[in-house]
Design an enzyme around this catalytic site. Structure first.
Site, PDB file in Angstrom:
ATOM      1  N   CYS A  99       0.860  -1.186   0.000  1.00  0.00           N
ATOM      2  CA  CYS A  99       0.000   0.000   0.000  1.00  0.00           C
ATOM      3  C   CYS A  99       0.889   1.226   0.000  1.00  0.00           C
ATOM      4  O   CYS A  99       1.728   1.393   0.885  1.00  0.00           O
ATOM      5  CB  CYS A  99      -0.900  -0.026   1.237  1.00  0.00           C
ATOM      6  SG  CYS A  99      -1.749   1.531   1.534  1.00  0.00           S
ATOM      7  N   CYS A 103      -3.172   7.547  -1.832  1.00  0.00           N
ATOM      8  CA  CYS A 103      -4.476   7.655  -2.497  1.00  0.00           C
ATOM      9  C   CYS A 103      -5.567   8.197  -1.589  1.00  0.00           C
ATOM     10  O   CYS A 103      -6.506   8.832  -2.063  1.00  0.00           O
ATOM     11  CB  CYS A 103      -4.936   6.307  -3.023  1.00  0.00           C
ATOM     12  SG  CYS A 103      -3.625   5.176  -3.410  1.00  0.00           S
ATOM     13  N   THR A 190      -4.106   4.882   7.306  1.00  0.00           N
ATOM     14  CA  THR A 190      -3.088   4.513   6.330  1.00  0.00           C
ATOM     15  C   THR A 190      -2.168   5.702   6.050  1.00  0.00           C
ATOM     16  O   THR A 190      -2.638   6.769   5.666  1.00  0.00           O
ATOM     17  CB  THR A 190      -3.777   4.055   5.028  1.00  0.00           C
ATOM     18  OG1 THR A 190      -4.538   2.891   5.309  1.00  0.00           O
ATOM     19  CG2 THR A 190      -2.785   3.752   3.937  1.00  0.00           C
ATOM     20  N   GLU A 256      -0.167   1.741   9.164  1.00  0.00           N
ATOM     21  CA  GLU A 256      -1.410   2.232   9.762  1.00  0.00           C
ATOM     22  C   GLU A 256      -1.095   2.746  11.158  1.00  0.00           C
ATOM     23  O   GLU A 256      -0.204   2.232  11.817  1.00  0.00           O
ATOM     24  CB  GLU A 256      -2.467   1.122   9.880  1.00  0.00           C
ATOM     25  CG  GLU A 256      -2.903   0.514   8.555  1.00  0.00           C
ATOM     26  CD  GLU A 256      -1.907  -0.468   7.996  1.00  0.00           C
ATOM     27  OE1 GLU A 256      -1.156  -1.099   8.784  1.00  0.00           O
ATOM     28  OE2 GLU A 256      -1.843  -0.616   6.756  1.00  0.00           O
ATOM     29  N   HIS A 291     -12.584   5.763  -2.938  1.00  0.00           N
ATOM     30  CA  HIS A 291     -11.585   4.848  -2.400  1.00  0.00           C
ATOM     31  C   HIS A 291     -11.895   3.396  -2.790  1.00  0.00           C
ATOM     32  O   HIS A 291     -11.001   2.573  -2.869  1.00  0.00           O
ATOM     33  CB  HIS A 291     -11.427   5.021  -0.887  1.00  0.00           C
ATOM     34  CG  HIS A 291     -10.039   4.673  -0.426  1.00  0.00           C
ATOM     35  ND1 HIS A 291      -8.905   5.202  -0.998  1.00  0.00           N
ATOM     36  CD2 HIS A 291      -9.591   3.805   0.514  1.00  0.00           C
ATOM     37  CE1 HIS A 291      -7.833   4.681  -0.430  1.00  0.00           C
ATOM     38  NE2 HIS A 291      -8.225   3.826   0.500  1.00  0.00           N
ATOM     39  N   TYR A 295      -9.177   0.758  -5.015  1.00  0.00           N
ATOM     40  CA  TYR A 295      -8.746  -0.621  -4.781  1.00  0.00           C
ATOM     41  C   TYR A 295      -8.729  -1.434  -6.067  1.00  0.00           C
ATOM     42  O   TYR A 295      -8.028  -2.449  -6.154  1.00  0.00           O
ATOM     43  CB  TYR A 295      -9.658  -1.283  -3.735  1.00  0.00           C
ATOM     44  CG  TYR A 295      -9.255  -0.963  -2.316  1.00  0.00           C
ATOM     45  CD1 TYR A 295      -9.012   0.344  -1.913  1.00  0.00           C
ATOM     46  CD2 TYR A 295      -9.108  -1.968  -1.368  1.00  0.00           C
ATOM     47  CE1 TYR A 295      -8.638   0.639  -0.617  1.00  0.00           C
ATOM     48  CE2 TYR A 295      -8.743  -1.683  -0.070  1.00  0.00           C
ATOM     49  CZ  TYR A 295      -8.500  -0.382   0.306  1.00  0.00           C
ATOM     50  OH  TYR A 295      -8.126  -0.111   1.574  1.00  0.00           O
ATOM     51  N   CYS A 298      -4.897  -0.397  -7.058  1.00  0.00           N
ATOM     52  CA  CYS A 298      -3.727  -0.783  -6.247  1.00  0.00           C
ATOM     53  C   CYS A 298      -3.661  -2.273  -5.996  1.00  0.00           C
ATOM     54  O   CYS A 298      -2.605  -2.889  -6.121  1.00  0.00           O
ATOM     55  CB  CYS A 298      -3.690  -0.003  -4.945  1.00  0.00           C
ATOM     56  SG  CYS A 298      -4.871  -0.509  -3.679  1.00  0.00           S
ATOM     57  N   GLU A 454      -6.750  -5.465   4.487  1.00  0.00           N
ATOM     58  CA  GLU A 454      -7.101  -4.147   3.959  1.00  0.00           C
ATOM     59  C   GLU A 454      -8.065  -4.282   2.780  1.00  0.00           C
ATOM     60  O   GLU A 454      -8.951  -3.448   2.590  1.00  0.00           O
ATOM     61  CB  GLU A 454      -5.850  -3.375   3.553  1.00  0.00           C
ATOM     62  CG  GLU A 454      -6.157  -1.911   3.279  1.00  0.00           C
ATOM     63  CD  GLU A 454      -4.923  -1.092   2.944  1.00  0.00           C
ATOM     64  OE1 GLU A 454      -4.081  -1.579   2.179  1.00  0.00           O
ATOM     65  OE2 GLU A 454      -4.832   0.044   3.440  1.00  0.00           O
TER      66      GLU A 454
HETATM   67 FE1  SF4 Z   1      -3.296   1.900  -0.038  1.00  0.00          FE
HETATM   68 FE2  SF4 Z   1      -4.671   0.990  -2.125  1.00  0.00          FE
HETATM   69 FE3  SF4 Z   1      -5.814   2.647  -0.366  1.00  0.00          FE
HETATM   70 FE4  SF4 Z   1      -3.930   3.489  -2.080  1.00  0.00          FE
HETATM   71  S1  SF4 Z   1      -5.982   2.716  -2.588  1.00  0.00           S
HETATM   72  S2  SF4 Z   1      -4.076   3.992   0.070  1.00  0.00           S
HETATM   73  S3  SF4 Z   1      -2.568   1.741  -2.129  1.00  0.00           S
HETATM   74  S4  SF4 Z   1      -5.096   0.568   0.004  1.00  0.00           S
HETATM   75 FE    FE Z   2      -6.794   1.676   2.194  1.00  0.00          FE
END
Ligand code: SF4
Ligand code: FE
Length: 490
Positions: A99, A103, A190, A256, A291, A295, A298, A454
């Site tokens: 991660c 983001c 995060t 985190e 968000h 995902y 990422c 996560e």
């Molecule tokens: Fe982390 Fe993925 Fe959230 Fe970006 S979108 S902060 S990489 S979990």
């Molecule tokens: Fe996250």
């Protein structure tokens, strides 16, 4: 101006952020071996933005200043921007297998920008200008901002104001002419320690009784009264042992923390919501939507690395030509690309908000995230299947490097381990060990925090997506389709 990766790391040293790890205040957390891999992951968002090969994904032109900004600090101006966001996240997932934390800020910028605009229209407030000025400052300095939403929430059956402890949701404890004083905490944040600023948002829709909890604002990470407690990850102390191999992913990781707001003063200019409880739900829904789209970028990038590791493990074991191995790699790819398809689909179906930035398709973003709560688990199951039990029974790197004599002909423990853990003759045992440790790390070690749990709970637990899918699913419209076809009047 854009910072280089090295300038980013140096900029963290200038902050006075209060960080506690294992119960102790850590002054030089930038070089702490448990923290550093998570800083390296964010550093990659700066390094790639300097690389001409990646600039069209990693940078964008700011609608606020006309300047080039890192895409992580950009307000999406089109559906194409939304698609590029997902592609950028896949790239970062591929480069870090972790991660990369930046983001959450991007997703909160876009949610707060459009919500403040609509709140101002309804209430005659001036939060949108406040927010634009804040974001210009962030863009010009190329800062990392932690978008902070999740409160501790206490008793889940009680509204914020009804909690026995009033601090279970962040709230305003004093209103002054020049600003507000806030108290409470944000949990499992995060990247919070690696951020220059925090952008706080409420975590649920609020009613009038919860007015003091309907609050959104920005504050520096090292503001007076702010401190952070580092979250543990399984196997985290392997990072203190000094072996790159045993940690599995020697360069990158996630982070985190618990962020405490112990009566923090927020000047008026940094307030984006202060009692307008009717806009709390909109802010939450929009942030969560962005968000959930994220995902689909990422975790897909990380999935690419997991699939690669499984294929390498098969090669090390000399079984890469077995038909069931090929089929498992196909299944993993199918699952991973299905996730990507959802991320791209909710982006391509995006639309403009009244404020002018682009919002993803909420239904498809929630479907995307719902799949993310399932498919990485299946991908990891197949990776463990291909890897074999060795990934959890291998001796330590110290054993492989041990000079302790144990064999009848003077063989060391190192010699013995290297001999018996060899497989395919062209592949050095150490390379096989690296691949196994990488898989162990991502399937059930520190990196499983990012790839598994996560995926389950980040950006909202599965039930939160099901509520949104129910709301957006338009079952009545679907019933009407049948009625029209078969001729039912009412
Ligand atoms: Fe982390 Fe993925 Fe959230 Fe970006 S979108 S902060 S990489 S979990
Ligand atoms: Fe996250």
């Amino acid at each position: 101006a854009l910072m280089t990766g090295d300038q980013y790391v140096e900029s963290l040293r200038k902050l006075k952020t209060r960080v506690y790890i294992f119960g102790e205040r850590v002054e030089n957390w930038v070089d702490h071996p448990i923290v550093r891999p998570s800083i390296n992951s964010i550093k990659m968002t700066y390094d790639l933005a300097q690389d001409p090969a990646y600039q069209d994904l990693m940078t964008a032109t700011s609608n606020l200043t006309g300047e080039t900004v890192n895409r992580f600090n950009h307000l999406h101006q089109s559906a194409d921007d939304l698609v590029r966001k997902v592609k950028m996240q896949r790239l970062l997932g591929q480069k870090t297998a972790s991660c990369f934390q930046r983001c959450v800020g991007m997703d909160s910028f876009n949610a707060v920008y459009s919500t403040t605009y609509e709140c101002d229209q309804a209430h005659g407030t001036h939060y949108h200008d406040n927010f634009k000025n804040f974001l210009k400052m962030v863009q010009e300095n190329d800062y990392v901002v932690d978008g902070a939403m999740t409160d501790p929430k206490g008793d889940r059956g009680l509204a914020p104001h009804a909690q026995p402890d009033p601090d279970m949701f962040v709230h305003v404890v004093a209103r002054r002419d020049d600003g507000i004083v806030v108290r409470g905490a944000k949990v499992h944040q995060t990247g919070s320690i690696n951020s220059h600023w925090h952008l706080m948002m409420p975590t649920i829709a609020m009613r009038e009784e919860d007015k003091d909890y309907a609050v959104s604002f920005a504050c520096p990470s090292d503001a007076e009264g702010v401190y952070m407690v580092y979250g543990r990850q399984s196997c985290d102390t392997r990072k203190l042992e000094g072996s790159d191999i045993d940690v599995g992913n020697p360069k990158f990781g996630g982070q985190e923390a618990l962020v405490v707001l112990d009566d923090v003063f927020i000047p008026n200019a940094y307030i984006f919501m202060n009692g307008e409880y009717d806009f709390s739900g909109m802010m939450v829904e929009r942030f969560a939507g962005y968000h959930r789209q994220s995902y689909g970028g990422c975790k897909v990038g990380v999935g690419d690395v997991v699939i690669g590791a499984a294929a390498l493990a098969a090669e090390c074991n000399g079984v890469e030509r077995a038909s069931h191995i090929k089929d498992k790699l196909i299944e993993m790819t199918h699952l991973n690309e299905t996730l990507y398809s959802c991320g791209i689909a909710c982006s391509a179906e995006g639309h403009a908000t009244p404020a002018g930035n682009y919002q993803i398709n909420l239904l498809l973003a929630n479907v995307c995230k719902q799949n993310i709560t399932r498919f990485p688990y299946e991908i990891v199951r197949l990776a463990e299947d291909i890897a074999g039990g060795l990934m959890v029974t291998l001796p330590a790197d110290k054993d492989f490097k041990s000079a302790t004599v144990a064999g009848r002909n003077g063989e060391t423990i190192g010699d013995i381990c290297t001999k018996y853990f060899a497989a395919h003759e062209d592949i050095p045992t150490e390379d096989r060990v690296k691949v196994m440790r990488f898989l162990e790390n991502i399937c059930l070690g520190t990196a499983a925090v990012g790839y598994r749990t996560e995926s389950m709970h980040g950006a909202g637990s599965p039930q939160a997506q099901r509520i949104m899918i129910a709301r957006q699913g338009n079952i009545d419209g679907k019933k009407q389709l049948v009625k029209d076809i078969v001729g039912i009047e009412k």
